[in-house]
Design a protein around this motif. Structure first.
Motif, PDB file in Angstrom:
ATOM      1  N   ASP A  77     -17.630   4.753  -3.044  1.00 25.13           N
ATOM      2  CA  ASP A  77     -16.819   4.010  -4.003  1.00 25.13           C
ATOM      3  C   ASP A  77     -15.684   3.348  -3.234  1.00 25.13           C
ATOM      4  O   ASP A  77     -14.877   4.031  -2.614  1.00 25.13           O
ATOM      5  N   SER A 115     -15.798  10.468  -4.786  1.00 22.39           N
ATOM      6  CA  SER A 115     -16.137  11.732  -4.139  1.00 22.39           C
ATOM      7  C   SER A 115     -16.178  11.647  -2.616  1.00 22.39           C
ATOM      8  O   SER A 115     -16.260  12.678  -1.952  1.00 22.39           O
ATOM      9  N   ASP A 156     -22.511   8.198  -3.562  1.00 21.35           N
ATOM     10  CA  ASP A 156     -22.277   6.779  -3.297  1.00 21.35           C
ATOM     11  C   ASP A 156     -20.898   6.560  -2.659  1.00 21.35           C
ATOM     12  O   ASP A 156     -20.042   7.433  -2.693  1.00 21.35           O
TER      13      ASP A 156
HETATM   14 MG    MG Z   1     -19.027   8.302  -6.378  1.00 17.64          MG
END
Ligand code: MG
Ligand code: ATP
Length: 342
Positions: free
Chosen positions: A75, A62, A73
């Motif tokens: 990634d 995202s 978070d």
């Molecule tokens: Mg994520």
């Protein structure tokens, strides 16, 4: 059986629309926050290069797909120059030595290698920003599905808003955390995209079915075809937007679709083709919620759901349908703003 919803007044639909737009404004990160993510990535890459010469870090998920929250978070996927795939690499020991290296980074805390999962990762916490993140190796399909999601987000602003609203809804109903037995954000995003493709008229096309050549091009990654039409500037020559519904109407439509219309027993949620795909056809009849990954066709995002969790998710959708589909004359006293819906 569900009681039919009362007719929607234009005023109610307008409120619903405002709620959805506001949800997006409240949760979407701005350009500064996206810049901070890139900055952390650059810093980590140069740090990691001290030991792994030729290492490259890429953001996915995202942070890149257009549906990130302010606190989503990080990634991160690591690859090594000159090494096309993970073949021949001892990923577990690389993850372990990466963890030892990251422990020396002054800006990071809580370094935790997880080597037992399907995709081995190192988790970390970035102290200054409070962001959590993880680094995986050669998670190449995830880079491609991130690009696919980003392309859908770029086609129409309503896509982004609906994906946000659905993610917020899922988090608040406690049905959006794969590590706790429910569905990942990725799974919910696929559900939104599928609904938008199936809407009449559709809000988005099926990008994996559009191509200029006679035959669908083949771009193989880990044995799967990751081709999709990504020339969005030229998309209007191939596909025209005919759907003019408001985001509010589409949101209520989504809750209705998954509670009244879509037959989970018979069909697979699949965004790679417009024709119906049956659970029988895929031999995926033992699960109720079946979501096919757009590239890794053996992967059912709903495979990990227990029967209990499946019921819990379906109940959240049914409740959502009645909360968002019931016209209220006045908000109860404890609701001071429409945002309190969430
Ligand atoms: Mg994520
Ligand atoms: P969030 O804002 O909640 O972090 P996200 O889209 O980043 O949302 P994550 O669960 O962090 O979702 O997953 C990051 C990325 O990893 C996804 O965008 C997708 O590319 C990939 N991914 C996650 N779960 C799966 C899965 N079960 N199968 C395949 N790819 C997945």
């Amino acid at each position: 059986q569900l009681a039919p919803l009362p007719p929607m007044t234009p005023a109610f639909l307008k409120t619903l629309n405002t709620v959805c737009q506001q949800c997006y404004r409240d949760f979407a990160p701005d350009d500064v926050e996206l810049g901070v993510r890139e900055h952390i990535l650059q810093d980590l890459e140069s740090f990691v290069k001290r030991q792994f010469t030729g290492a490259r870090l890429r953001l996915f998920g995202s942070s890149k797909n257009g549906f990130g929250f302010k606190q989503s978070d990080l990634d991160i996927c690591m690859v090594l120059d000159g090494q096309e795939t993970a073949e021949g690499l001892d990923c577990i020991s690389i993850i372990e030595s990466l963890a030892r290296l990251l422990r020396k980074h002054p800006g990071l805390r809580n370094i935790l290698p997880i080597t037992t999962a399907k995709v081995p990762i190192v988790k970390f916490y970035h102290a200054r920003t409070g962001l959590e993140g993880d680094i995986s190796l050669y998670n190449t399909l995830a880079l491609h599905n991130t690009r696919l999601l980003a392309s859908y987000a770029a086609i129409d602003p309503r896509v982004k808003i609906l994906c946000y609203v659905t993610k917020v809804f899922a988090k608040l109903c406690d049905i959006g955390d794969a590590s706790r037995g429910s569905l990942s954000s990725y799974g919910f995003t696929l559900m939104v995209l599928f609904y938008l493709q199936q809407r009449n008229p559709p809000v988005i096309p099926v990008l994996q079915e559009i191509y200029d050549e006679e035959k669908k091009p083949e771009v193989l990654v880990d044995g799967w075809n990751v081709y999709f039409y990504d020339d969005l500037d030229k998309l209007p020559e191939r596909w025209q937007q005919k759907n003019l519904e408001s985001v509010g109407a589409l949101w209520l439509g989504l809750l209705q679709f998954y509670t009244e219309t879509f037959d989970f027993r018979e069909y697979v949620i699949s965004i790679r083709q417009s024709a119906a795909l049956t659970t029988f056809n895929k031999q995926w009849t033992s699960k109720y919620i079946v979501i096919e990954d757009p590239f890794d066709l053996n992967h059912n995002l709903g495979a990990g759901l227990s029967r209990r969790m499946t019921n819990f998710i379906m109940k959240a959708f049914i409740n959502g349908r009645s909360v968002f589909g019931t016209t209220v004359k006045a908000y109860p006293p404890e609701y001071t703003s429409p945002m309190e819906f969430f």
